[in-house]
Design a protein around this motif. Sequence first.
Motif, mmCIF file in Angstrom:
data_model
loop_
_atom_site.group_PDB
_atom_site.id
_atom_site.type_symbol
_atom_site.label_atom_id
_atom_site.label_comp_id
_atom_site.label_asym_id
_atom_site.label_seq_id
_atom_site.Cartn_x
_atom_site.Cartn_y
_atom_site.Cartn_z
ATOM 1 N N ASN A 254 12.390 19.749 34.374
ATOM 2 C CA ASN A 254 12.104 19.545 35.355
ATOM 3 C C ASN A 254 11.500 21.250 36.359
ATOM 4 O O ASN A 254 9.954 21.546 36.084
ATOM 5 N N ILE B 4 21.360 20.521 41.405
ATOM 6 C CA ILE B 4 21.872 19.873 40.359
ATOM 7 C C ILE B 4 22.345 19.383 39.666
ATOM 8 O O ILE B 4 23.263 19.249 39.908
ATOM 9 N N LYS B 5 21.428 17.898 39.505
ATOM 10 C CA LYS B 5 23.112 16.645 39.384
ATOM 11 C C LYS B 5 22.301 16.011 38.219
ATOM 12 O O LYS B 5 23.418 15.148 37.396
ATOM 13 N N SER B 6 21.521 16.574 37.460
ATOM 14 C CA SER B 6 21.502 15.395 35.561
ATOM 15 C C SER B 6 20.935 16.348 34.821
ATOM 16 O O SER B 6 20.197 17.934 35.831
ATOM 17 N N SER B 7 20.402 16.653 33.259
ATOM 18 C CA SER B 7 20.079 17.276 32.913
ATOM 19 C C SER B 7 18.551 17.919 33.292
ATOM 20 O O SER B 7 17.823 18.752 33.243
ATOM 21 N N LEU B 8 17.733 16.646 33.932
ATOM 22 C CA LEU B 8 16.274 16.753 33.829
ATOM 23 C C LEU B 8 16.434 17.773 35.110
ATOM 24 O O LEU B 8 14.877 18.049 35.481
ATOM 25 N N ASP B 9 16.952 17.946 36.018
ATOM 26 C CA ASP B 9 17.310 18.877 37.140
ATOM 27 C C ASP B 9 16.912 20.209 36.469
ATOM 28 O O ASP B 9 16.700 21.627 37.531
ATOM 29 N N ARG C 248 24.256 23.559 41.148
ATOM 30 C CA ARG C 248 25.413 22.501 41.142
ATOM 31 C C ARG C 248 25.888 22.341 42.334
ATOM 32 O O ARG C 248 25.990 21.015 42.806
#
Length: 525
Positions: free
Chosen positions: A351, A343-348, A338
Amino acid sequence: MDQKLDLEREKKGAKPHTRIDKMLNTIERIGNKVPHPSIIFLILILLVVVLSHIFASIGAQATFETLNAETNNAEMTTMAVESLLSAEGIRFMFTSTVANFMSFNALGVTLVAMVGVGFAEEVGLISALIHKLVKVVPKAMMTSVLVFIGVLSSIASDAGYLVLIPLGAAVFYKVGRHPIAGLSAAFAGVSAGFGVNIIITPIDGMLTEILNEAVHTVNPTYTVDLVSNMFFSIASTVLVVIVCTLVNEKIIEPRLGVYKSDKDLFPEEDNADEAKGLRWALIGLLGLTAIIMMVTLPSGAPLRHAETGNIIGSTPFMDSLITIIMLVALVPSIFYGRAMGKIKSSLDVVNPIIKVFGNLSGMIFLLLIISQFIAYFNFTNLGTVLAVNAADFIEGLQMSGLALLLCFILLIAGLDIILVRAVPKFAILTPIFVPLLYQLGIAPEAVLAAYRVADSPINVITPLLPYFALIVTFAAKYDKKTDVGSIIALMLPHVIVLFITWVLLFIAFYVFKLPLGPGVGMYLS
């Protein structure tokens, strides 16, 4: 072929012309000619099937003493070899595949721990920590520090295999040394030194409990304490660090030569951004630590033993160490990501973890095969019958106490090729050796010290070690030609030199009557 290996190493700046190098090159060449490890274990499964039927047909069995958990009394147990070609054996092979795989401890430990460790590497936290470690630890002490931390890692059970070994390779890579040499140093500390430490570890509690059960068959009033091997364990830790450091720097690293890579595997971030990320990672770690302490330290806390209130031993806290290690890697990594804008979203978060599991696919398949082999081997009782009969043979030789202890060490070292886990071997053999040596005036604590010497060094060269496939995977990141033979040849010098010097240390304690722990010697008082 040996000349080809020599030429390849010469190009890398290695010195391959010593007898030791030529011997290791031969071992590596032979080892790397064998099929893929999954094929090897399929062949071993076939061999176990055939041997189990042969030995079951001739009635091979062993009789030994065990402790009845219900009555707490010693009882004689007879165990026979079971054939995998019998109706029960065939039924077992066809019905247990999923259960064998799901109950294989190394699988669960690896997958759970790699959620955190793999994510930390993907997001860049591991790389940042390596940069810090390189700045803090003097280059001249890098090997000894890795070996020492490896020995200490046994407090967290198998976590060292998953965290420290790849870290050791990465640290060496970053300081311009051969990464496989760093892997070798960390692997030696974690595995070849697993049986000792400078503090009490979970394995000490399990071995001491088994030893007391064996002692009580001859003297119900005799009790072995957890610290009974403390002095010997500390001396052994010092020995492991010194010996493995010298072997790594004088034999292994010169043989490997200079490592060259087409790309930087651990590129540095902007120093200011990296420092900011590490600060936030530390905040995440401190917050997580506070939560873990809240559920562990207070009286009646969830991670304390429900009845005794203990934290160390057979407790929820010790059983949760792998989960804690996963969180210790995962939470700070999220804070780091962060802060670094990764990390900007939960997918980051999701994945990178999916990518980690994708990279483990080959190893997961191999663990599926290994889990079947181990389950089949355990079903046949071949290991137990072999161990007990070998011990009975040694017992019948009527040797002196020291000679018996040395035979015990050699027996354990030999069995470690097929019976890798520390606790089962100890449980099988202590009821045989402890009463015998007790009658000769040898303290049970001496048997435990001998077991520490014998059990660990062989771990680093046996493919049956549950994490051996993982070590090959770690090494292949830096050298795609790495195979089983490469790792065996890499680690063999550690085994030979450490085993010999460790046995000599044990003999010195015996001959000079040095205390194994507070108020405990090799002999019965």
